[in-house]
Scaffold this motif. Structure first.
Motif, PDB file in Angstrom:
ATOM      1  N   ALA A 228       0.865  -1.192   0.000  1.00  0.00           N
ATOM      2  CA  ALA A 228       0.000   0.000   0.000  1.00  0.00           C
ATOM      3  C   ALA A 228       0.892   1.229   0.000  1.00  0.00           C
ATOM      4  CB  ALA A 228      -0.921   0.006   1.222  1.00  0.00           C
ATOM      5  N   TYR A 229       0.531   2.209  -0.849  1.00  0.00           N
ATOM      6  CA  TYR A 229       1.414   3.357  -1.038  1.00  0.00           C
ATOM      7  C   TYR A 229       0.632   4.534  -1.592  1.00  0.00           C
ATOM      8  CZ  TYR A 229       1.077   2.466  -6.023  1.00  0.00           C
ATOM      9  OH  TYR A 229       0.594   2.308  -7.302  1.00  0.00           O
ATOM     10  N   SER A 230       1.292   5.677  -1.631  1.00  0.00           N
ATOM     11  CA  SER A 230       0.778   6.851  -2.327  1.00  0.00           C
ATOM     12  C   SER A 230       1.943   7.500  -3.056  1.00  0.00           C
ATOM     13  CB  SER A 230       0.141   7.849  -1.351  1.00  0.00           C
ATOM     14  OG  SER A 230       1.101   8.296  -0.407  1.00  0.00           O
ATOM     15  N   LEU A 231       1.643   8.249  -4.115  1.00  0.00           N
ATOM     16  CA  LEU A 231       2.660   8.983  -4.855  1.00  0.00           C
ATOM     17  C   LEU A 231       2.581  10.456  -4.464  1.00  0.00           C
ATOM     18  CD1 LEU A 231       2.330   7.438  -8.436  1.00  0.00           C
ATOM     19  CD2 LEU A 231       3.911   6.791  -6.604  1.00  0.00           C
ATOM     20  N   SER A 232       3.733  11.088  -4.283  1.00  0.00           N
ATOM     21  CA  SER A 232       3.736  12.486  -3.832  1.00  0.00           C
ATOM     22  C   SER A 232       4.882  13.252  -4.470  1.00  0.00           C
ATOM     23  CB  SER A 232       3.858  12.551  -2.307  1.00  0.00           C
ATOM     24  OG  SER A 232       4.011  13.889  -1.877  1.00  0.00           O
ATOM     25  N   GLU A 233       4.565  14.214  -5.303  1.00  0.00           N
ATOM     26  CA  GLU A 233       5.597  15.081  -5.862  1.00  0.00           C
ATOM     27  C   GLU A 233       6.191  16.009  -4.800  1.00  0.00           C
ATOM     28  OE1 GLU A 233       4.576  16.996  -9.534  1.00  0.00           O
ATOM     29  OE2 GLU A 233       3.548  15.204 -10.314  1.00  0.00           O
ATOM     30  N   PRO A 234       5.398  16.540  -3.844  1.00  0.00           N
ATOM     31  CA  PRO A 234       6.001  17.357  -2.783  1.00  0.00           C
ATOM     32  C   PRO A 234       7.019  16.595  -1.941  1.00  0.00           C
ATOM     33  CG  PRO A 234       3.654  17.797  -2.907  1.00  0.00           C
ATOM     34  CD  PRO A 234       3.914  16.635  -3.818  1.00  0.00           C
ATOM     35  N   VAL A 235       6.754  15.330  -1.639  1.00  0.00           N
ATOM     36  CA  VAL A 235       7.739  14.535  -0.882  1.00  0.00           C
ATOM     37  C   VAL A 235       9.012  14.374  -1.697  1.00  0.00           C
ATOM     38  CG1 VAL A 235       8.244  12.259   0.090  1.00  0.00           C
ATOM     39  CG2 VAL A 235       6.028  13.329   0.511  1.00  0.00           C
ATOM     40  N   GLN A 236       8.877  14.117  -2.992  1.00  0.00           N
ATOM     41  CA  GLN A 236      10.049  14.038  -3.862  1.00  0.00           C
ATOM     42  C   GLN A 236      10.871  15.319  -3.787  1.00  0.00           C
ATOM     43  OE1 GLN A 236      11.928  12.231  -5.710  1.00  0.00           O
ATOM     44  NE2 GLN A 236      12.852  13.635  -7.190  1.00  0.00           N
ATOM     45  N   GLN A 237      10.209  16.458  -3.842  1.00  0.00           N
ATOM     46  CA  GLN A 237      10.905  17.743  -3.775  1.00  0.00           C
ATOM     47  C   GLN A 237      11.591  17.947  -2.419  1.00  0.00           C
ATOM     48  OE1 GLN A 237       7.680  20.386  -4.711  1.00  0.00           O
ATOM     49  NE2 GLN A 237       7.520  19.667  -6.830  1.00  0.00           N
ATOM     50  N   GLU A 238      10.955  17.486  -1.349  1.00  0.00           N
ATOM     51  CA  GLU A 238      11.554  17.587  -0.015  1.00  0.00           C
ATOM     52  C   GLU A 238      12.813  16.737   0.085  1.00  0.00           C
ATOM     53  OE1 GLU A 238       8.585  16.446   2.767  1.00  0.00           O
ATOM     54  OE2 GLU A 238       7.236  18.112   2.278  1.00  0.00           O
ATOM     55  N   VAL A 239      12.758  15.535  -0.455  1.00  0.00           N
ATOM     56  CA  VAL A 239      13.920  14.640  -0.408  1.00  0.00           C
ATOM     57  C   VAL A 239      15.083  15.238  -1.191  1.00  0.00           C
ATOM     58  CG1 VAL A 239      14.799  12.366  -1.071  1.00  0.00           C
ATOM     59  CG2 VAL A 239      12.519  12.578  -0.055  1.00  0.00           C
ATOM     60  N   VAL A 240      14.803  15.765  -2.381  1.00  0.00           N
ATOM     61  CA  VAL A 240      15.855  16.377  -3.197  1.00  0.00           C
ATOM     62  C   VAL A 240      16.452  17.588  -2.488  1.00  0.00           C
ATOM     63  CG1 VAL A 240      16.266  17.686  -5.321  1.00  0.00           C
ATOM     64  CG2 VAL A 240      14.971  15.552  -5.408  1.00  0.00           C
ATOM     65  N   ALA A 241      15.593  18.413  -1.902  1.00  0.00           N
ATOM     66  CA  ALA A 241      16.081  19.605  -1.198  1.00  0.00           C
ATOM     67  C   ALA A 241      16.982  19.226  -0.031  1.00  0.00           C
ATOM     68  CB  ALA A 241      14.901  20.435  -0.709  1.00  0.00           C
ATOM     69  N   LYS A 242      16.614  18.166   0.693  1.00  0.00           N
ATOM     70  CA  LYS A 242      17.411  17.719   1.831  1.00  0.00           C
ATOM     71  C   LYS A 242      18.761  17.185   1.380  1.00  0.00           C
ATOM     72  CE  LYS A 242      17.193  14.676   5.868  1.00  0.00           C
ATOM     73  NZ  LYS A 242      16.355  13.695   6.623  1.00  0.00           N
ATOM     74  N   LEU A 243      18.757  16.392   0.317  1.00  0.00           N
ATOM     75  CA  LEU A 243      20.010  15.840  -0.197  1.00  0.00           C
ATOM     76  C   LEU A 243      20.950  16.931  -0.693  1.00  0.00           C
ATOM     77  CD1 LEU A 243      18.674  12.754  -2.205  1.00  0.00           C
ATOM     78  CD2 LEU A 243      20.057  12.672  -0.125  1.00  0.00           C
ATOM     79  N   SER A 244      20.412  17.859  -1.449  1.00  0.00           N
ATOM     80  CA  SER A 244      21.245  18.919  -2.017  1.00  0.00           C
ATOM     81  C   SER A 244      21.777  19.863  -0.944  1.00  0.00           C
ATOM     82  CB  SER A 244      20.458  19.704  -3.072  1.00  0.00           C
ATOM     83  OG  SER A 244      19.302  20.287  -2.514  1.00  0.00           O
ATOM     84  N   LYS A 245      21.043  20.008   0.154  1.00  0.00           N
ATOM     85  CA  LYS A 245      21.483  20.876   1.244  1.00  0.00           C
ATOM     86  C   LYS A 245      22.517  20.194   2.127  1.00  0.00           C
ATOM     87  CE  LYS A 245      19.803  23.422   5.296  1.00  0.00           C
ATOM     88  NZ  LYS A 245      18.608  23.784   6.113  1.00  0.00           N
ATOM     89  N   ASN A 246      22.280  18.920   2.472  1.00  0.00           N
ATOM     90  CA  ASN A 246      23.164  18.216   3.407  1.00  0.00           C
ATOM     91  C   ASN A 246      24.468  17.771   2.769  1.00  0.00           C
ATOM     92  OD1 ASN A 246      21.175  18.551   5.284  1.00  0.00           O
ATOM     93  ND2 ASN A 246      20.423  16.446   5.200  1.00  0.00           N
ATOM     94  N   SER A 247      24.430  17.422   1.490  1.00  0.00           N
ATOM     95  CA  SER A 247      25.635  16.928   0.797  1.00  0.00           C
ATOM     96  C   SER A 247      25.689  17.535  -0.597  1.00  0.00           C
ATOM     97  CB  SER A 247      25.620  15.400   0.719  1.00  0.00           C
ATOM     98  OG  SER A 247      25.465  14.809   1.982  1.00  0.00           O
ATOM     99  N   PRO A 248      25.935  18.837  -0.697  1.00  0.00           N
ATOM    100  CA  PRO A 248      25.852  19.505  -2.007  1.00  0.00           C
ATOM    101  C   PRO A 248      26.822  18.955  -3.042  1.00  0.00           C
ATOM    102  CG  PRO A 248      26.823  20.951  -0.344  1.00  0.00           C
ATOM    103  CD  PRO A 248      26.246  19.782   0.386  1.00  0.00           C
TER     104      PRO A 248
END
Length: 270
Positions: A228-248
């Protein structure tokens, strides 16, 4: 009678099976990875997932796909069954008390440099390659890679750790929506965390794409044991933002690598 003889012909010779068993499957696995393009994987006995590889004990080398199946010289098994019925008994027999089991994937180049219990040999690999040619039924039962021009260890690197980066690059290049899979229930055998699990790009026909290529969504869901799952573009954007900020710097490195792989997809018409 004919089918029985054919079945016997499809089996590898007993002497080769014994050789591969005694050598932890390493030469067969390399031969199979070369022939199939799938992923070389090693199962280790280790006291901690943070142990340096020099402190681990190798148990078996085999080939993994982008789904639930793994292959060694005995044929196909689902990953969980392989761990339970093949890897765990090997660890117990060798009396690696108090240790856990870790699965790690590698390029062939890296595999040659690992402190394996049994080192690979080119002569042994050649024998295994000849056996695969002589017994084609084994290879014929394996799934074909969607994008064999992309090294499997690179596709796996994005699958298991940098999928959001790949999806972001794919969206920028192809215009395919990037979305996160957020899981609310896994199958009993799966051990994932509830919440974000994986990132994919969604094609107009409904199929999904990640570093392993474009395929039906159920293939990717089955890979992770998602029920069971859902798809979320905002979550995708949050993950990318976190990755790019923590390990640019690391983010840039993987993003550029994703661009190269996606360019390779397009070059080969995928």
């Amino acid at each position: 009678m004919g089918s029985k003889k054919q079945k016997e012909k499809d089996k590898f010779p007993d002497e080769l099976m014994r050789e591969w068993e005694n050598s932890d499957g390493v030469n067969f696995a390399i031969a199979l990875a070369r022939a199939s393009g799938w992923l070389l994987q090693v199962d280790w006995s280790a006291r901690s997932q943070d142990d340096p590889v020099e402190q681990m004990k190798s148990l078996r080398v085999y080939v993994a796909t982008d789904g639930e199946a793994v292959y060694d010289f005995n044929g196909r098994k689902l990953f969980q069954a392989y761990n339970q019925y093949v890897i765990t008994p090997i660890a117990q027999k060798r009396q690696y008390a108090g240790a856990g089991i870790l699965s790690r994937f590698y390029s062939e180049e890296k595999l040659w440099k690992l402190p394996l219990r049994v080192k690979p040999s080119e002569a042994g690999i050649v024998r295994a390659e000849e056996a695969l040619r002589n017994y084609p039924a084994f290879m014929n039962k394996m799934p074909k890679r969607i994008n064999p021009h992309v090294p499997a260890h690179l596709a796996a690197a994005f699958t298991f750790s940098r999928c959001a980066v790949f999806a972001a690059a794919n969206q920028a290049i192809k215009g395919l929506p990037a979305t996160a899979i957020s899981v609310s229930r896994y199958a009993p055998f799966a051990m994932g965390k509830i919440g974000f699990c994986h990132s994919v790009n969604v094609h107009p026909d409904g199929e999904w794409e990640d570093a392993w290529g474009k395929q039906p969504s159920e293939n990717i869901l089955n890979r992770y044991g998602i029920e069971a799952y859902s798809l979320s573009e905002p979550v995708q954007q949050e993950v990318v933002a976190k990755l790019s900020k923590n390990s640019p710097e690391l983010y840039k490195e993987y993003y550029h690598l994703a661009e190269e792989l996606i360019g390779s997809f397009q070059l080969h018409g995928k």
